[in-house]
Design a protein around this motif. Structure first.
Motif, PDB file in Angstrom:
ATOM      1  N   PHE A  72       0.817  -1.199   0.000  1.00  0.00           N
ATOM      2  CA  PHE A  72       0.000   0.000   0.000  1.00  0.00           C
ATOM      3  C   PHE A  72       0.863   1.267   0.000  1.00  0.00           C
ATOM      4  O   PHE A  72       0.354   2.360   0.203  1.00  0.00           O
ATOM      5  CB  PHE A  72      -0.939  -0.001   1.210  1.00  0.00           C
TER       6      PHE A  72
ATOM      7  N   ASP B   2      -6.915   8.610   1.196  1.00  0.00           N
ATOM      8  CA  ASP B   2      -7.699   7.880   0.192  1.00  0.00           C
ATOM      9  C   ASP B   2      -7.237   6.434   0.155  1.00  0.00           C
ATOM     10  O   ASP B   2      -6.580   5.978  -0.777  1.00  0.00           O
ATOM     11  CB  ASP B   2      -7.537   8.551  -1.172  1.00  0.00           C
ATOM     12  N   VAL B   3      -7.609   5.680   1.190  1.00  0.00           N
ATOM     13  CA  VAL B   3      -7.117   4.322   1.374  1.00  0.00           C
ATOM     14  C   VAL B   3      -7.488   3.433   0.191  1.00  0.00           C
ATOM     15  O   VAL B   3      -6.697   2.592  -0.254  1.00  0.00           O
ATOM     16  CB  VAL B   3      -7.679   3.725   2.685  1.00  0.00           C
ATOM     17  N   THR B   4      -8.687   3.598  -0.339  1.00  0.00           N
ATOM     18  CA  THR B   4      -9.155   2.743  -1.421  1.00  0.00           C
ATOM     19  C   THR B   4      -8.649   3.182  -2.780  1.00  0.00           C
ATOM     20  O   THR B   4      -8.814   2.457  -3.765  1.00  0.00           O
ATOM     21  CB  THR B   4     -10.696   2.724  -1.462  1.00  0.00           C
ATOM     22  N   GLY B   5      -8.070   4.375  -2.864  1.00  0.00           N
ATOM     23  CA  GLY B   5      -7.580   4.867  -4.142  1.00  0.00           C
ATOM     24  C   GLY B   5      -8.676   5.143  -5.147  1.00  0.00           C
ATOM     25  O   GLY B   5      -8.453   5.081  -6.356  1.00  0.00           O
TER      26      GLY B   5
ATOM     27  N   ASP C 202     -13.048   4.391   3.089  1.00  0.00           N
ATOM     28  CA  ASP C 202     -11.649   4.401   3.516  1.00  0.00           C
ATOM     29  C   ASP C 202     -11.516   3.949   4.974  1.00  0.00           C
ATOM     30  O   ASP C 202     -10.508   3.347   5.348  1.00  0.00           O
ATOM     31  CB  ASP C 202     -11.072   5.800   3.323  1.00  0.00           C
TER      32      ASP C 202
ATOM     33  N   LYS D 229      -3.412  11.263  -0.557  1.00  0.00           N
ATOM     34  CA  LYS D 229      -3.268   9.864  -0.980  1.00  0.00           C
ATOM     35  C   LYS D 229      -3.243   8.925   0.224  1.00  0.00           C
ATOM     36  O   LYS D 229      -3.686   7.773   0.137  1.00  0.00           O
ATOM     37  CB  LYS D 229      -2.008   9.702  -1.828  1.00  0.00           C
ATOM     38  N   ILE D 230      -2.717   9.399   1.335  1.00  0.00           N
ATOM     39  CA  ILE D 230      -2.728   8.595   2.557  1.00  0.00           C
ATOM     40  C   ILE D 230      -4.160   8.393   3.048  1.00  0.00           C
ATOM     41  O   ILE D 230      -4.554   7.301   3.447  1.00  0.00           O
ATOM     42  CB  ILE D 230      -1.870   9.279   3.647  1.00  0.00           C
TER      43      ILE D 230
ATOM     44  N   ARG E 155      -0.801   4.157   2.457  1.00  0.00           N
ATOM     45  CA  ARG E 155      -2.232   4.427   2.480  1.00  0.00           C
ATOM     46  C   ARG E 155      -2.832   3.958   3.808  1.00  0.00           C
ATOM     47  O   ARG E 155      -2.617   2.828   4.229  1.00  0.00           O
ATOM     48  CB  ARG E 155      -2.931   3.717   1.324  1.00  0.00           C
TER      49      ARG E 155
END
Length: 329
Positions: free
Chosen positions: A10, A68-71, A79, A65-66, A26
């Motif tokens: 991640f 937004d865990v799911t991207g 998230d 971006k950190i 993430r």
């Protein structure tokens, strides 16, 4: 117990505003090099706009971006589920890009009295196991006071966080900490919102403005908003007549809810009988002030044994002389 993981899978590289290349993980919301329950708490507080966590980061930044865990180019309850999945050792990204068939329906039901307190039920009709929900409600604080939202019924494995602001906004996040547990749906309220009307005459309103749902695979579940506004009046606190309502659901298995109105303080009994007229269980036997009430029967008798399938009668009697009975299956 705080479980934590450092997961290279991640990690990401991002370019900062000054041109430097930064690496992050993430879900590592507090940026201490691991993902654990503390990161989940930080993210939830940010999403409900806790005073210490008032803003979410820009998605274009490394911090964004950190978060937004799911991207999936958004920061929301999905998230939070992503962080929980990391802690549980579940693949955060498994299937989260696959489309979900069928919409879930959200409705606000008419206010009910629960142990003397007026509540607006939030109902979820879905075919999916919902792992997390994020909702925003609005109200006029000069006309209505809103209390802390509550979960209804069995809450094992579920966590609720909320914030009610002075300007009339309620933000709520509910999420499951277990891979096999979802939010309440169908005939049981997902949420109960306590409300107290402040006007002696006229109506106040509670409105649902948005709802985000996520499944265990961190996919966003399509939502259809049904009834999004409920009117609340002081008259709802004091019914003018005694009444026994139809139970719901009916037929039922394993539980059903029976609602009834008490017009004035009286001794109330609510008893379930079999078709032979034998008492199965006494659900209510006490003096109650005027108001609207509901009680749940779990299809067990006085000895806490499950009863046989079939038709049963439930009867409401007040010390004022009111009596009414209905059938349930």
């Amino acid at each position: 117990v705080v479980s934590s993981f450092t997961l290279p899978a991640f990690e990401f590289n991002a370019t900062h505003e000054d041109g430097a290349i930064q690496t992050g993980i993430r879900g590592d919301i507090n940026r201490n090099g691991v993902v654990n329950v503390l990161d989940g708490v930080e993210l939830v507080l940010a999403l409900i706009n806790d005073p210490i966590h008032t803003t979410l980061p820009d998605l274009k930044t490394p911090l964004g971006k950190i978060f937004d865990v799911t991207g999936n180019s958004g920061i929301n309850v999905a998230d939070v589920i992503g962080i929980i999945n990391i802690i549980l050792g579940v693949d955060v990204f498994e299937g989260n890009t696959k489309p979900i068939a069928g919409h879930s329906i959200i409705d606000l039901r008419a206010p009910i009295l629960v142990e003397g307190e007026l509540m607006v039920p939030v109902m979820l009709d879905t075919r999916h196991l919902i792992a997390g929900a994020q909702a925003t409600f609005t109200f006029d604080p000069s006309k209505l006071r809103v209390g802390t939202p509550q979960l209804d019924g069995e809450t094992y494995g579920l966590t609720l966080e909320s914030r009610v602001t002075d300007d009339g906004t309620v933000r709520v996040i509910v999420y499951s900490l277990r891979a096999d547990t979802g939010l309440a749906a169908d005939d049981q309220p997902m949420l109960l919102i306590p409300v107290t009307p402040l006007l002696d005459h006229g109506e106040a309103e509670l409105a649902l403005t948005n709802m985000t749902l996520a499944d265990r695979q961190t996919r966003l579940v399509p939502v259809d908003l049904g009834t999004t506004t409920q009117a609340i009046t002081k008259e709802m606190l004091a019914p003018k007549t005694f009444a026994l309502n139809l139970n719901y659901p009916n037929p039922f298995n394993p539980t059903t809810t029976i609602a009834y109105d008490v017009a004035e303080q009286a001794h109330i009994t609510l008893v379930v009988y079999n078709l032979l007229g034998q008492e199965v269980i006494r659900l209510v036997d006490e003096v109650q002030p005027g108001g609207r009430y509901q009680v749940t029967w779990n299809a067990r008798n006085t000895q806490n044994r499950e009863v046989a399938s079939g038709i049963y009668l439930y009867r409401l009697v007040s010390s004022t002389g009111f009596s009414e009975a209905k059938r349930m299956t």
